[in-house]
Motif scaffolding. Structure first.
Motif, PDB file in Angstrom:
ATOM      1  N   VAL A   1       0.832  -1.200   0.000  1.00 33.29           N
ATOM      2  CA  VAL A   1       0.000   0.000   0.000  1.00 33.29           C
ATOM      3  C   VAL A   1       0.867   1.251   0.000  1.00 33.29           C
ATOM      4  CG1 VAL A   1      -1.888  -1.159   1.191  1.00 33.29           C
ATOM      5  CG2 VAL A   1      -0.171   0.062   2.523  1.00 33.29           C
ATOM      6  N   TRP A   2       2.151   1.102   0.280  1.00 35.74           N
ATOM      7  CA  TRP A   2       3.065   2.235   0.311  1.00 35.74           C
ATOM      8  C   TRP A   2       3.734   2.494  -1.026  1.00 35.74           C
ATOM      9  CZ3 TRP A   2       2.750   5.424   4.246  1.00 35.74           C
ATOM     10  CH2 TRP A   2       2.204   4.932   5.448  1.00 35.74           C
ATOM     11  N   GLN A   3       3.518   1.628  -2.009  1.00 38.84           N
ATOM     12  CA  GLN A   3       4.180   1.803  -3.300  1.00 38.84           C
ATOM     13  C   GLN A   3       3.821   3.158  -3.913  1.00 38.84           C
ATOM     14  OE1 GLN A   3       6.323  -0.631  -4.439  1.00 38.84           O
ATOM     15  NE2 GLN A   3       6.973   0.885  -5.935  1.00 38.84           N
ATOM     16  N   ASN A   4       4.835   3.992  -4.125  1.00 40.87           N
ATOM     17  CA  ASN A   4       4.697   5.335  -4.713  1.00 40.87           C
ATOM     18  C   ASN A   4       3.852   6.298  -3.866  1.00 40.87           C
ATOM     19  OD1 ASN A   4       6.283   4.842  -7.038  1.00 40.87           O
ATOM     20  ND2 ASN A   4       4.550   3.745  -7.966  1.00 40.87           N
ATOM     21  N   ARG A   5       3.591   5.930  -2.613  1.00 41.20           N
ATOM     22  CA  ARG A   5       2.871   6.834  -1.723  1.00 41.20           C
ATOM     23  C   ARG A   5       3.786   7.998  -1.336  1.00 41.20           C
ATOM     24  NH1 ARG A   5      -2.092   6.444  -1.533  1.00 41.20           N
ATOM     25  NH2 ARG A   5      -2.279   4.436  -0.500  1.00 41.20           N
ATOM     26  N   ARG A   6       3.286   9.210  -1.464  1.00 41.88           N
ATOM     27  CA  ARG A   6       4.083  10.385  -1.109  1.00 41.88           C
ATOM     28  C   ARG A   6       4.024  10.604   0.409  1.00 41.88           C
ATOM     29  NH1 ARG A   6       0.866  12.036  -5.135  1.00 41.88           N
ATOM     30  NH2 ARG A   6      -0.230  13.541  -3.785  1.00 41.88           N
ATOM     31  N   VAL A   7       5.178  10.494   1.037  1.00 41.84           N
ATOM     32  CA  VAL A   7       5.260  10.526   2.495  1.00 41.84           C
ATOM     33  C   VAL A   7       6.251  11.602   2.928  1.00 41.84           C
ATOM     34  CG1 VAL A   7       5.857   9.228   4.581  1.00 41.84           C
ATOM     35  CG2 VAL A   7       4.725   8.067   2.669  1.00 41.84           C
ATOM     36  N   LEU A   8       5.826  12.429   3.887  1.00 39.55           N
ATOM     37  CA  LEU A   8       6.721  13.408   4.504  1.00 39.55           C
ATOM     38  C   LEU A   8       7.042  12.934   5.914  1.00 39.55           C
ATOM     39  CD1 LEU A   8       8.157  16.187   4.658  1.00 39.55           C
ATOM     40  CD2 LEU A   8       5.973  17.136   5.463  1.00 39.55           C
ATOM     41  N   ILE A   9       8.334  12.840   6.216  1.00 39.20           N
ATOM     42  CA  ILE A   9       8.789  12.468   7.556  1.00 39.20           C
ATOM     43  C   ILE A   9       9.523  13.660   8.151  1.00 39.20           C
ATOM     44  CG2 ILE A   9      10.185  10.891   8.944  1.00 39.20           C
ATOM     45  CD1 ILE A   9       9.978   8.854   6.680  1.00 39.20           C
ATOM     46  N   THR A  10       9.003  14.210   9.259  1.00 39.53           N
ATOM     47  CA  THR A  10       9.767  15.226   9.969  1.00 39.53           C
ATOM     48  C   THR A  10      10.645  14.512  10.995  1.00 39.53           C
ATOM     49  OG1 THR A  10       8.228  15.628  11.813  1.00 39.53           O
ATOM     50  CG2 THR A  10       7.794  16.788   9.733  1.00 39.53           C
ATOM     51  N   GLY A  11      11.845  15.050  11.192  1.00 41.92           N
ATOM     52  CA  GLY A  11      12.769  14.387  12.101  1.00 41.92           C
ATOM     53  C   GLY A  11      13.457  13.183  11.490  1.00 41.92           C
ATOM     54  N   HIS A  12      13.616  13.176  10.178  1.00 42.77           N
ATOM     55  CA  HIS A  12      14.165  11.997   9.498  1.00 42.77           C
ATOM     56  C   HIS A  12      15.658  11.816   9.737  1.00 42.77           C
ATOM     57  CE1 HIS A  12      15.267  15.193   6.712  1.00 42.77           C
ATOM     58  NE2 HIS A  12      16.051  14.359   6.064  1.00 42.77           N
ATOM     59  N   THR A  13      16.341  12.840  10.252  1.00 43.50           N
ATOM     60  CA  THR A  13      17.777  12.703  10.528  1.00 43.50           C
ATOM     61  C   THR A  13      18.039  12.108  11.906  1.00 43.50           C
ATOM     62  OG1 THR A  13      17.977  14.929  11.448  1.00 43.50           O
ATOM     63  CG2 THR A  13      18.300  14.693   9.062  1.00 43.50           C
ATOM     64  N   GLY A  14      16.992  11.897  12.696  1.00 47.94           N
ATOM     65  CA  GLY A  14      17.148  11.327  14.031  1.00 47.94           C
ATOM     66  C   GLY A  14      17.186   9.812  14.019  1.00 47.94           C
ATOM     67  N   PHE A  15      17.298   9.244  15.200  1.00 48.42           N
ATOM     68  CA  PHE A  15      17.416   7.785  15.363  1.00 48.42           C
ATOM     69  C   PHE A  15      16.168   7.057  14.866  1.00 48.42           C
ATOM     70  CE2 PHE A  15      16.671   4.353  18.696  1.00 48.42           C
ATOM     71  CZ  PHE A  15      17.372   3.374  18.017  1.00 48.42           C
ATOM     72  N   LYS A  16      15.013   7.384  15.448  1.00 48.00           N
ATOM     73  CA  LYS A  16      13.773   6.751  14.995  1.00 48.00           C
ATOM     74  C   LYS A  16      13.476   7.096  13.546  1.00 48.00           C
ATOM     75  CE  LYS A  16      10.579   5.992  18.851  1.00 48.00           C
ATOM     76  NZ  LYS A  16       9.301   6.447  19.442  1.00 48.00           N
ATOM     77  N   GLY A  17      13.691   8.361  13.194  1.00 42.03           N
ATOM     78  CA  GLY A  17      13.393   8.795  11.832  1.00 42.03           C
ATOM     79  C   GLY A  17      14.204   8.061  10.792  1.00 42.03           C
ATOM     80  N   GLY A  18      15.455   7.753  11.106  1.00 40.69           N
ATOM     81  CA  GLY A  18      16.294   7.020  10.166  1.00 40.69           C
ATOM     82  C   GLY A  18      15.797   5.610   9.917  1.00 40.69           C
ATOM     83  N   TRP A  19      15.474   4.905  10.996  1.00 38.88           N
ATOM     84  CA  TRP A  19      14.929   3.546  10.847  1.00 38.88           C
ATOM     85  C   TRP A  19      13.600   3.568  10.086  1.00 38.88           C
ATOM     86  CZ3 TRP A  19      16.686  -1.338  12.090  1.00 38.88           C
ATOM     87  CH2 TRP A  19      17.849  -1.423  12.853  1.00 38.88           C
ATOM     88  N   LEU A  20      12.705   4.514  10.411  1.00 38.92           N
ATOM     89  CA  LEU A  20      11.419   4.610   9.717  1.00 38.92           C
ATOM     90  C   LEU A  20      11.624   4.915   8.243  1.00 38.92           C
ATOM     91  CD1 LEU A  20       8.310   4.712   9.817  1.00 38.92           C
ATOM     92  CD2 LEU A  20       8.505   7.151  10.397  1.00 38.92           C
ATOM     93  N   SER A  21      12.561   5.798   7.927  1.00 36.56           N
ATOM     94  CA  SER A  21      12.815   6.172   6.533  1.00 36.56           C
ATOM     95  C   SER A  21      13.263   4.971   5.711  1.00 36.56           C
ATOM     96  CB  SER A  21      13.886   7.270   6.477  1.00 36.56           C
ATOM     97  OG  SER A  21      13.466   8.426   7.164  1.00 36.56           O
ATOM     98  N   LEU A  22      14.220   4.209   6.229  1.00 29.73           N
ATOM     99  CA  LEU A  22      14.711   3.045   5.486  1.00 29.73           C
ATOM    100  C   LEU A  22      13.620   1.990   5.324  1.00 29.73           C
ATOM    101  CD1 LEU A  22      18.302   2.714   7.000  1.00 29.73           C
ATOM    102  CD2 LEU A  22      17.658   3.620   4.757  1.00 29.73           C
ATOM    103  N   TRP A  23      12.778   1.820   6.327  1.00 30.87           N
ATOM    104  CA  TRP A  23      11.691   0.837   6.252  1.00 30.87           C
ATOM    105  C   TRP A  23      10.664   1.257   5.200  1.00 30.87           C
ATOM    106  CZ3 TRP A  23       9.196  -1.516  11.283  1.00 30.87           C
ATOM    107  CH2 TRP A  23       8.395  -2.621  10.938  1.00 30.87           C
ATOM    108  N   LEU A  24      10.224   2.512   5.235  1.00 30.24           N
ATOM    109  CA  LEU A  24       9.218   2.964   4.272  1.00 30.24           C
ATOM    110  C   LEU A  24       9.769   2.975   2.851  1.00 30.24           C
ATOM    111  CD1 LEU A  24       7.530   5.865   6.259  1.00 30.24           C
ATOM    112  CD2 LEU A  24       6.471   3.691   5.591  1.00 30.24           C
ATOM    113  N   ALA A  25      11.044   3.298   2.697  1.00 28.07           N
ATOM    114  CA  ALA A  25      11.652   3.246   1.366  1.00 28.07           C
ATOM    115  C   ALA A  25      11.646   1.817   0.841  1.00 28.07           C
ATOM    116  CB  ALA A  25      13.074   3.785   1.418  1.00 28.07           C
TER     117      ALA A  25
END
Length: 345
Positions: free
Chosen positions: A3-27
């Protein structure tokens, strides 16, 4: 197809610890990511060693208190889903900078929510707060989403206020579906924040230094960072689907994994190749909660969420990630491998 394929997602705090893990997972799930954050808060950082920037279509290195910058970022990426993680995340740092903590964690959040509600593309918002948002009565049972909000220290007060602001925007305005998430004390590879016990312990152990514990008897709801991230992702999926899942959600570990700081460090010490030294002390200079647990029954029953890794597995993964980093491994690859292992658990 995800359901995330090509979904446009904005992550605030993506340079932080949690944000980094979430970013790699959603990518990995196929999302098209835009990030908004201050520069990575530590050096080293997961953002840098894990090459997190490589998975983003666009990034804004900026402050969420800058309303015009927030507006321009939303306009440029037209997100469908927003994960708000940007915050000042440390209790002890909030004593040093209470006004900065409050302005970031309250007014910064208000900026994001207000711009999001005026952005037609946004369908769902997940606001990440903290288990510290509860009025801590130092009692032995776990806090539920209906318990009173409060905060002895500036950080905890800011997170209680963030929950109130989130509820106000949800109840006052039309627009995207909004939910907030309250997690326990997260651990995992790539966390180098100061005054966090696992980073402090791993640093001391790797240098053969004595680990000093200021509150060895404090009980916390320990969990691997992937546990609440699973909850955030699931919550966003249900919000997008139009399910009635707005409101606040706890994502905490099993009761057996709520242990003392001293016991956590003992288990970390057991996983080291050489004997290490730990000293138990006491630091009463600043107030910190002594006992804190979360009741996640609502998430289990209504979202189908549940912890996948027990604490010992989480510690194994954290120590192994750290060892891989010390060995100069490809840390994006290592992180993605651990995400895959978690998903298959």
């Amino acid at each position: 197809m995800s359901v995330w394929q090509n979904r446009r997602v904005l992550i605030t705090g993506h340079t932080g610890f949690k944000g980094g893990w979430l970013s790699l997972w959603l990518a990995q799930l196929g999302a098209r990511l835009t990030g908004y954050s201050l520069p990575a808060p530590t050096s080293p950082s997961l953002y840098n060693v894990g090459r997190v920037s490589s998975v983003f279509s666009g990034e804004a290195i900026a402050d969420i208190r800058d309303l015009e910058s927030v507006r321009s970022t939303f306009a440029a990426c037209a997100p469908e889903v927003v994960f708000h993680l940007a915050a000042q995340p440390l209790v002890r740092a909030s004593y040093a900078d209470p006004l900065g903590t409050l302005s970031t964690n309250v007014m910064g959040l208000a900026n994001v929510l207000d711009v999001a509600r005026q952005t037609e593309s946004v369908r769902a918002i997940v606001v990440v707060t903290s288990d510290k948002c509860y009025q801590n009565r130092e009692w032995d049972w776990s806090y539920r989403e209906s318990d009173h909000l409060g905060g002895h220290d500036p950080y905890s007060a800011s997170k209680a206020a963030a929950e109130i602001v989130t509820a106000a925007w949800r109840d006052s305005f039309g627009g995207p579906a909004i939910a907030s998430a309250r997690a326990g004390n997260v651990i995992g590879g790539g966390d180098w924040a100061s005054d966090r016990i696992v980073p402090d312990a791993l640093h001391a152990f790797s240098k053969q230094e004595t680990l000093q514990l200021r509150r060895p008897g404090a009980v916390r709801p320990w969990q691997h960072v992937l546990e609440p991230l699973q909850g955030y992702i699931l919550l966003a999926e249900r919000l997008q689907a139009g399910d009635k899942v707005e409101g606040a959600w706890n994502f905490g570990p099993d009761e057996q994994d709520c242990i003392t700081v001293g016991e956590l460090c003992r288990r970390l010490a057991e996983r080291q190749p050489e004997p290490v030294a730990i000293e138990h002390g006491a630091d009463a200079s600043l107030h910190e909660a002594g006992l804190l647990k979360l009741d996640s029954a609502r998430a289990r029953n209504q979202l189908g969420w549940h912890p996948r890794w027990r604490l010992d597995t989480a510690l194994d993964a954290t120590v192994e990630w750290h060892r891989q980093w010390l060995a100069n491994a490809d840390m994006q690859h290592t992180t993605l491998e651990q995400i895959a292992a978690y998903q298959s658990a």
